[in-house]
Scaffold this active site. Sequence first.
Site, PDB file in Angstrom:
ATOM      1  N   ALA A 183      35.790  40.717  40.251  1.00  0.00           N
ATOM      2  CA  ALA A 183      34.532  41.461  40.079  1.00  0.00           C
ATOM      3  C   ALA A 183      34.434  42.527  41.160  1.00  0.00           C
ATOM      4  O   ALA A 183      35.089  42.425  42.200  1.00  0.00           O
ATOM      5  CB  ALA A 183      33.326  40.520  40.212  1.00  0.00           C
ATOM      6  N   THR A 240      26.229  34.034  39.215  1.00  0.00           N
ATOM      7  CA  THR A 240      25.733  34.155  40.581  1.00  0.00           C
ATOM      8  C   THR A 240      24.227  33.968  40.698  1.00  0.00           C
ATOM      9  O   THR A 240      23.468  34.307  39.773  1.00  0.00           O
ATOM     10  CB  THR A 240      26.084  35.554  41.145  1.00  0.00           C
ATOM     11  OG1 THR A 240      25.308  35.796  42.321  1.00  0.00           O
ATOM     12  CG2 THR A 240      25.766  36.672  40.161  1.00  0.00           C
ATOM     13  N   GLU A 262      22.474  35.838  42.277  1.00  0.00           N
ATOM     14  CA  GLU A 262      21.874  37.176  42.216  1.00  0.00           C
ATOM     15  C   GLU A 262      21.191  37.406  40.865  1.00  0.00           C
ATOM     16  O   GLU A 262      20.357  38.305  40.740  1.00  0.00           O
ATOM     17  CB  GLU A 262      22.930  38.250  42.447  1.00  0.00           C
ATOM     18  CG  GLU A 262      23.329  38.426  43.899  1.00  0.00           C
ATOM     19  CD  GLU A 262      22.199  38.956  44.768  1.00  0.00           C
ATOM     20  OE1 GLU A 262      21.713  40.065  44.499  1.00  0.00           O
ATOM     21  OE2 GLU A 262      21.784  38.250  45.701  1.00  0.00           O
ATOM     22  N   TYR A 305      24.751  45.004  40.181  1.00  0.00           N
ATOM     23  CA  TYR A 305      25.661  43.860  40.203  1.00  0.00           C
ATOM     24  C   TYR A 305      25.031  42.667  39.485  1.00  0.00           C
ATOM     25  O   TYR A 305      25.660  42.037  38.621  1.00  0.00           O
ATOM     26  CB  TYR A 305      25.990  43.493  41.658  1.00  0.00           C
ATOM     27  CG  TYR A 305      26.671  42.148  41.817  1.00  0.00           C
ATOM     28  CD1 TYR A 305      28.025  41.989  41.553  1.00  0.00           C
ATOM     29  CD2 TYR A 305      25.948  41.024  42.236  1.00  0.00           C
ATOM     30  CE1 TYR A 305      28.635  40.756  41.689  1.00  0.00           C
ATOM     31  CE2 TYR A 305      26.546  39.785  42.382  1.00  0.00           C
ATOM     32  CZ  TYR A 305      27.895  39.651  42.107  1.00  0.00           C
ATOM     33  OH  TYR A 305      28.502  38.430  42.240  1.00  0.00           O
ATOM     34  N   LYS A 334      26.401  40.908  36.065  1.00  0.00           N
ATOM     35  CA  LYS A 334      26.752  39.478  36.041  1.00  0.00           C
ATOM     36  C   LYS A 334      25.959  38.733  34.968  1.00  0.00           C
ATOM     37  O   LYS A 334      26.457  37.789  34.346  1.00  0.00           O
ATOM     38  CB  LYS A 334      26.490  38.852  37.417  1.00  0.00           C
ATOM     39  CG  LYS A 334      27.608  39.080  38.425  1.00  0.00           C
ATOM     40  CD  LYS A 334      28.826  38.211  38.128  1.00  0.00           C
ATOM     41  CE  LYS A 334      29.927  38.400  39.156  1.00  0.00           C
ATOM     42  NZ  LYS A 334      31.142  37.657  38.862  1.00  0.00           N
TER      43      LYS A 334
HETATM   44  P1  NDP Z   1      35.716  38.996  46.440  1.00  0.00           P
HETATM   45  O1  NDP Z   1      35.015  40.303  46.452  1.00  0.00           O
HETATM   46  O2  NDP Z   1      36.255  38.449  47.704  1.00  0.00           O
HETATM   47  O3  NDP Z   1      36.927  39.086  45.396  1.00  0.00           O
HETATM   48  C1  NDP Z   1      36.828  39.800  44.204  1.00  0.00           C
HETATM   49  C2  NDP Z   1      38.202  39.891  43.563  1.00  0.00           C
HETATM   50  O4  NDP Z   1      38.085  40.665  42.357  1.00  0.00           O
HETATM   51  C3  NDP Z   1      39.265  40.601  44.425  1.00  0.00           C
HETATM   52  O5  NDP Z   1      40.468  39.897  44.309  1.00  0.00           O
HETATM   53  C4  NDP Z   1      39.363  41.961  43.767  1.00  0.00           C
HETATM   54  O6  NDP Z   1      40.612  42.590  43.938  1.00  0.00           O
HETATM   55  C5  NDP Z   1      39.184  41.581  42.307  1.00  0.00           C
HETATM   56  N1  NDP Z   1      38.875  42.726  41.449  1.00  0.00           N
HETATM   57  C6  NDP Z   1      37.916  43.663  41.635  1.00  0.00           C
HETATM   58  N2  NDP Z   1      37.952  44.558  40.636  1.00  0.00           N
HETATM   59  C7  NDP Z   1      38.952  44.181  39.796  1.00  0.00           C
HETATM   60  C8  NDP Z   1      39.484  44.716  38.597  1.00  0.00           C
HETATM   61  N3  NDP Z   1      38.997  45.816  38.029  1.00  0.00           N
HETATM   62  N4  NDP Z   1      40.524  44.068  37.994  1.00  0.00           N
HETATM   63  C9  NDP Z   1      41.038  42.956  38.558  1.00  0.00           C
HETATM   64  N5  NDP Z   1      40.581  42.415  39.716  1.00  0.00           N
HETATM   65  C10 NDP Z   1      39.552  43.023  40.316  1.00  0.00           C
HETATM   66  O7  NDP Z   1      34.742  37.944  45.752  1.00  0.00           O
HETATM   67  P2  NDP Z   1      34.557  36.366  46.045  1.00  0.00           P
HETATM   68  O8  NDP Z   1      35.883  35.738  46.124  1.00  0.00           O
HETATM   69  O9  NDP Z   1      33.570  36.180  47.113  1.00  0.00           O
HETATM   70  O10 NDP Z   1      33.826  35.915  44.701  1.00  0.00           O
HETATM   71  C11 NDP Z   1      34.565  35.534  43.549  1.00  0.00           C
HETATM   72  C12 NDP Z   1      33.701  35.744  42.316  1.00  0.00           C
HETATM   73  O11 NDP Z   1      32.536  34.954  42.407  1.00  0.00           O
HETATM   74  C13 NDP Z   1      33.219  37.174  42.117  1.00  0.00           C
HETATM   75  O12 NDP Z   1      33.178  37.416  40.739  1.00  0.00           O
HETATM   76  C14 NDP Z   1      31.820  37.169  42.691  1.00  0.00           C
HETATM   77  O13 NDP Z   1      31.033  38.166  42.089  1.00  0.00           O
HETATM   78  C15 NDP Z   1      31.373  35.774  42.317  1.00  0.00           C
HETATM   79  N6  NDP Z   1      30.397  35.153  43.186  1.00  0.00           N
HETATM   80  C16 NDP Z   1      30.630  35.086  44.530  1.00  0.00           C
HETATM   81  C17 NDP Z   1      29.753  34.432  45.358  1.00  0.00           C
HETATM   82  C18 NDP Z   1      29.972  34.333  46.826  1.00  0.00           C
HETATM   83  O14 NDP Z   1      29.023  34.006  47.541  1.00  0.00           O
HETATM   84  N7  NDP Z   1      31.176  34.561  47.319  1.00  0.00           N
HETATM   85  C19 NDP Z   1      28.533  33.787  44.802  1.00  0.00           C
HETATM   86  C20 NDP Z   1      28.420  33.892  43.375  1.00  0.00           C
HETATM   87  C21 NDP Z   1      29.325  34.549  42.610  1.00  0.00           C
HETATM   88  P3  NDP Z   1      40.881  43.646  45.127  1.00  0.00           P
HETATM   89  O15 NDP Z   1      41.313  42.807  46.295  1.00  0.00           O
HETATM   90  O16 NDP Z   1      41.966  44.486  44.564  1.00  0.00           O
HETATM   91  O17 NDP Z   1      39.609  44.384  45.361  1.00  0.00           O
HETATM   92  P1  GDR Z   2      24.602  39.064  48.796  1.00  0.00           P
HETATM   93  O1  GDR Z   2      25.463  38.988  50.127  1.00  0.00           O
HETATM   94  O2  GDR Z   2      24.035  40.403  48.561  1.00  0.00           O
HETATM   95  O3  GDR Z   2      23.657  37.910  48.841  1.00  0.00           O
HETATM   96  O4  GDR Z   2      25.734  38.838  47.691  1.00  0.00           O
HETATM   97  P2  GDR Z   2      25.503  39.875  51.432  1.00  0.00           P
HETATM   98  O5  GDR Z   2      26.164  39.051  52.458  1.00  0.00           O
HETATM   99  O6  GDR Z   2      26.058  41.238  51.172  1.00  0.00           O
HETATM  100  O7  GDR Z   2      23.939  40.073  51.793  1.00  0.00           O
HETATM  101  C1  GDR Z   2      23.112  38.952  52.073  1.00  0.00           C
HETATM  102  C2  GDR Z   2      21.770  39.452  52.572  1.00  0.00           C
HETATM  103  O8  GDR Z   2      21.933  40.025  53.878  1.00  0.00           O
HETATM  104  C3  GDR Z   2      21.198  41.246  53.930  1.00  0.00           C
HETATM  105  N1  GDR Z   2      21.774  42.109  54.960  1.00  0.00           N
HETATM  106  C4  GDR Z   2      23.005  42.645  54.937  1.00  0.00           C
HETATM  107  N2  GDR Z   2      24.009  42.523  54.051  1.00  0.00           N
HETATM  108  C5  GDR Z   2      25.172  43.166  54.329  1.00  0.00           C
HETATM  109  N3  GDR Z   2      26.196  43.017  53.494  1.00  0.00           N
HETATM  110  N4  GDR Z   2      25.328  43.937  55.442  1.00  0.00           N
HETATM  111  C6  GDR Z   2      24.324  44.106  56.360  1.00  0.00           C
HETATM  112  O9  GDR Z   2      24.485  44.799  57.344  1.00  0.00           O
HETATM  113  C7  GDR Z   2      23.103  43.420  56.098  1.00  0.00           C
HETATM  114  N5  GDR Z   2      21.938  43.318  56.781  1.00  0.00           N
HETATM  115  C8  GDR Z   2      21.145  42.523  56.077  1.00  0.00           C
HETATM  116  C9  GDR Z   2      21.331  41.803  52.520  1.00  0.00           C
HETATM  117  O10 GDR Z   2      20.356  42.817  52.295  1.00  0.00           O
HETATM  118  C10 GDR Z   2      21.126  40.535  51.709  1.00  0.00           C
HETATM  119  O11 GDR Z   2      19.776  40.264  51.561  1.00  0.00           O
HETATM  120  C11 GDR Z   2      26.767  37.871  47.879  1.00  0.00           C
HETATM  121  C12 GDR Z   2      28.020  38.380  47.161  1.00  0.00           C
HETATM  122  O12 GDR Z   2      29.094  37.526  47.455  1.00  0.00           O
HETATM  123  C13 GDR Z   2      27.807  38.390  45.663  1.00  0.00           C
HETATM  124  O13 GDR Z   2      29.023  38.709  44.998  1.00  0.00           O
HETATM  125  C14 GDR Z   2      27.325  37.007  45.229  1.00  0.00           C
HETATM  126  O14 GDR Z   2      27.098  36.988  43.847  1.00  0.00           O
HETATM  127  C15 GDR Z   2      26.074  36.621  45.991  1.00  0.00           C
HETATM  128  O15 GDR Z   2      26.368  36.630  47.374  1.00  0.00           O
HETATM  129  C16 GDR Z   2      25.578  35.225  45.613  1.00  0.00           C
END
Ligand code: NDP
Ligand code: GDR
Length: 344
Positions: free
Chosen positions: A84, A127, A129, A151, A155
């Site tokens: 994603a 998610t 979100e 996003y 999702k």
């Molecule tokens: P990351 O951002 O770390 O990883 C996302 C992955 O998606 C990377 O490997 C990226 O590749 C790949 N990707 C992006 N665009 C494409 C594309 N067009 N085609 C193929 N691959 C692609 O995410 P996380 O590991 O943290 O999360 C995994 C999944 O879970 C995601 O879908 C995220 O939205 C979802 N999610 C995450 C949460 C969290 O807190 N971590 C919570 C809830 C949901 P590249 O390295 O090339 O960019």
């Molecule tokens: P989130 O994660 O948006 O919840 O999405 P992120 O860590 O980016 O932000 C969490 C909260 O922190 C606040 N924030 C900041 N965020 C970032 N990135 N950088 C900053 O400097 C900063 N300061 C404050 C944000 O506003 C937000 O409220 C993550 C991702 O992994 C998604 O792909 C996933 O779906 C959700 O978690 C669950």
Amino acid sequence: MKTAVITGITGQDGAYLTELLLDKGYEVFGTFRRTSSVNFWRLDELGVTRHPRLHLVEFDLTDLSTCMRLFERASPTEVYNLAAQSFVGVSFEQPVTTGEITGIGALNLLEAIRLFDRKIRFYQASTSEMFGKVQAIPQAEDTPFYPRSPYGVAKLYAHWMTINYRESYDIFGCTGILFNHESPLRGLEFVTRKITDSIAKIRLGKLDVLELGNMDAKRDWGFAQEYVQGMWKMLQVDRPDTYVLATNRTETVRDFVRMAATAADIQLDFRGEGVNEVGVDTATGKTIVRVNPRFHRPAEVDLLIGNPAKAREKLGWAPETTLEQLCQMMVTADLRRNEAGFSF
Ligand code: NDP
Ligand code: GDR
């Protein structure tokens, strides 16, 4: 032997899930994007990049033909869609790309399953979100959705498409509504890792100030390695369903900064309000945390806290690592990396 396709293995969850499925004896086809400099640092840290049962496949989620060819090559029994554009902040700057990858990308996989083999079990990474603007506390599987970012909207499309394919074509499509989960393998753009890496740099004298956006946002943060176990469990039960994975504890970003500072032996005192708020190192009197409005989002998700009761009851899944333990683990890893002179 089971064969799994994992999209997005260069990401945090992809790396941990790859490790888990290899440990369970799976043949794993892990996808990565063709870029000018492909980065397998997470797989390298886990020591699985050259595992004989791991096949690295070039793939782009936005291209249906690559989905079909991937399935023809792998003949998977399970598909985990973790790929994603996952950064909420960027989704406001690149809403169309985010929609194409994060929304339509999931549909490409579902279409490929419909055309290739409807018995494939499919996991969609939904998610918290999608809950967005607070409708209920804590949030559970039946809480109404109100996404607050491109996003979250993308999702939600993928989430409902998975359910629609489940109901229309009897495809085993599961959606895991996962709350934030973090680890030492978290990307540096996400707030927890940004904080632990910056605090490590400040501790080592390599950075003066950590700049953040909204420190009042509250999140339910768990440990990613435990969450990928939940994904796997969802595909092992008899019926496809939707599950929340969360810790049922919520803290502010500010709380996490304080926790990370403590883990690095720094005591922080927060002073001021709004954009004038600063965090001062009580030992030196120096400001080491401040607000930069550049990191504020056009629309914010104020409070997330999940109820994982259904996952506990039906899957036997429960989080074990506390936020303090998780934060300490991340700070320790970032101190080690920064001492060694690198941080990804
Ligand atoms: P990351 O951002 O770390 O990883 C996302 C992955 O998606 C990377 O490997 C990226 O590749 C790949 N990707 C992006 N665009 C494409 C594309 N067009 N085609 C193929 N691959 C692609 O995410 P996380 O590991 O943290 O999360 C995994 C999944 O879970 C995601 O879908 C995220 O939205 C979802 N999610 C995450 C949460 C969290 O807190 N971590 C919570 C809830 C949901 P590249 O390295 O090339 O960019
Ligand atoms: P989130 O994660 O948006 O919840 O999405 P992120 O860590 O980016 O932000 C969490 C909260 O922190 C606040 N924030 C900041 N965020 C970032 N990135 N950088 C900053 O400097 C900063 N300061 C404050 C944000 O506003 C937000 O409220 C993550 C991702 O992994 C998604 O792909 C996933 O779906 C959700 O978690 C669950």
